[in-house]
Design a protein around this motif. Sequence first.
Motif, PDB file in Angstrom:
ATOM      1  N   ASP A  34     -14.048   5.098  46.948  1.00 54.29           N
ATOM      2  CA  ASP A  34     -13.778   4.570  45.612  1.00 54.29           C
ATOM      3  C   ASP A  34     -13.026   3.248  45.685  1.00 54.29           C
ATOM      4  O   ASP A  34     -13.263   2.342  44.871  1.00 54.29           O
ATOM      5  N   ALA A  37     -15.537   0.615  46.475  1.00 53.36           N
ATOM      6  CA  ALA A  37     -16.373   0.324  45.312  1.00 53.36           C
ATOM      7  C   ALA A  37     -15.617  -0.458  44.246  1.00 53.36           C
ATOM      8  O   ALA A  37     -16.211  -1.227  43.487  1.00 53.36           O
ATOM      9  N   TRP A  43     -21.550  -4.590  42.460  1.00 57.92           N
ATOM     10  CA  TRP A  43     -22.040  -3.514  41.612  1.00 57.92           C
ATOM     11  C   TRP A  43     -23.511  -3.766  41.258  1.00 57.92           C
ATOM     12  O   TRP A  43     -24.264  -2.836  41.062  1.00 57.92           O
ATOM     13  N   THR A 141     -14.082   8.423  38.246  1.00 59.25           N
ATOM     14  CA  THR A 141     -14.946   7.502  38.989  1.00 59.25           C
ATOM     15  C   THR A 141     -16.397   7.590  38.536  1.00 59.25           C
ATOM     16  O   THR A 141     -17.085   6.567  38.376  1.00 59.25           O
ATOM     17  N   ILE A 145     -19.234   4.523  36.823  1.00 63.84           N
ATOM     18  CA  ILE A 145     -20.377   4.288  37.707  1.00 63.84           C
ATOM     19  C   ILE A 145     -21.685   4.653  36.990  1.00 63.84           C
ATOM     20  O   ILE A 145     -22.680   3.912  37.036  1.00 63.84           O
ATOM     21  N   ILE A 170     -22.241   0.832  43.757  1.00 62.23           N
ATOM     22  CA  ILE A 170     -22.661   1.961  42.935  1.00 62.23           C
ATOM     23  C   ILE A 170     -22.888   3.203  43.804  1.00 62.23           C
ATOM     24  O   ILE A 170     -22.460   4.308  43.467  1.00 62.23           O
ATOM     25  N   GLY A 173     -19.547   4.465  45.067  1.00 62.94           N
ATOM     26  CA  GLY A 173     -18.806   5.099  43.982  1.00 62.94           C
ATOM     27  C   GLY A 173     -19.310   6.492  43.668  1.00 62.94           C
ATOM     28  O   GLY A 173     -18.516   7.416  43.427  1.00 62.94           O
ATOM     29  N   TYR A 174     -20.636   6.655  43.660  1.00 64.74           N
ATOM     30  CA  TYR A 174     -21.190   7.993  43.432  1.00 64.74           C
ATOM     31  C   TYR A 174     -20.751   8.968  44.525  1.00 64.74           C
ATOM     32  O   TYR A 174     -20.316  10.097  44.241  1.00 64.74           O
TER      33      TYR A 174
END
Length: 269
Positions: A34, A37, A43, A141, A145, A170, A173-174
């Motif tokens: 995170d 990201a 992004w 988070t 996203i 992205i 982050g996922y």
Amino acid sequence: MPLPSTQEWIRMSQRTPGILIFGMVLAPCGWVLDLTATVAPNWRTLHAVDGRPTDQIIQQGIFDICLATSTSTDQNCDEEDQIYFDNELIGIAQGLMVASLVVTLIGLAVAIPGVRCWKESPNWVVAGLGGILIFISGVLTIIPISWYTHILTELATAVTTTDVRVGYCIVLGYIGGIFEILGGFVMFIGICRCCGGKNRGERRVDEVLPPQRSPPPPSLNRIRTPTPSVPYSKDSLDDDVSFPRAKTPPTRGPQINHSFNGRPYDADL
């Protein structure tokens, strides 16, 4: 009627329970992803931008914008694009991502004293509260996203392009958000004992210890007199015999007739 006794449980090992190990490993990994990201400006990427060289790529993040080319590794950051940063989602994503990082750190700080593998049993309530905070950080988070991915091509920008692609932030982050959600949820399961205590590494005392045997019932046989320790005397053996005894042989010597009652004569003397 007596009330049923409370079940007693016992830890089968001094090792840290697996659910706590799982959460304490996934949460820091998710936090690192995170963080990457949040600060990385990728992004989304804009290709084939009007009025720019064909090999030039614009990388847009939530805090910075960079220019890169497909023919070199050099990047020029701190690009100005006020129209992009004026999007409502950008400000919300900045706040949620920073909040997620802070909440994850707080959750780890709470969970570590609860885990305390150096003691006999963890503090399941404290560890569970830390798991809840980690779970919330993962949700914080996933929200920006997912929202950013949903309107990826609709975000306003100062340049014109028809080729908008998802950036690696992205994906990171996922993955980081899912790690935190799974880790926090698994740690929270320890608050309540389930699956027969397996989630805590415990078992019921009556399943571990052998069943207690009830004492034998009292004997109903007649009490017998103890056998005397003194051996039988000769007289007692003579009095109690169950077989005929042999006659005593006569003694040798002159036999005297005791049934004679007459007067003795001189010849007899």
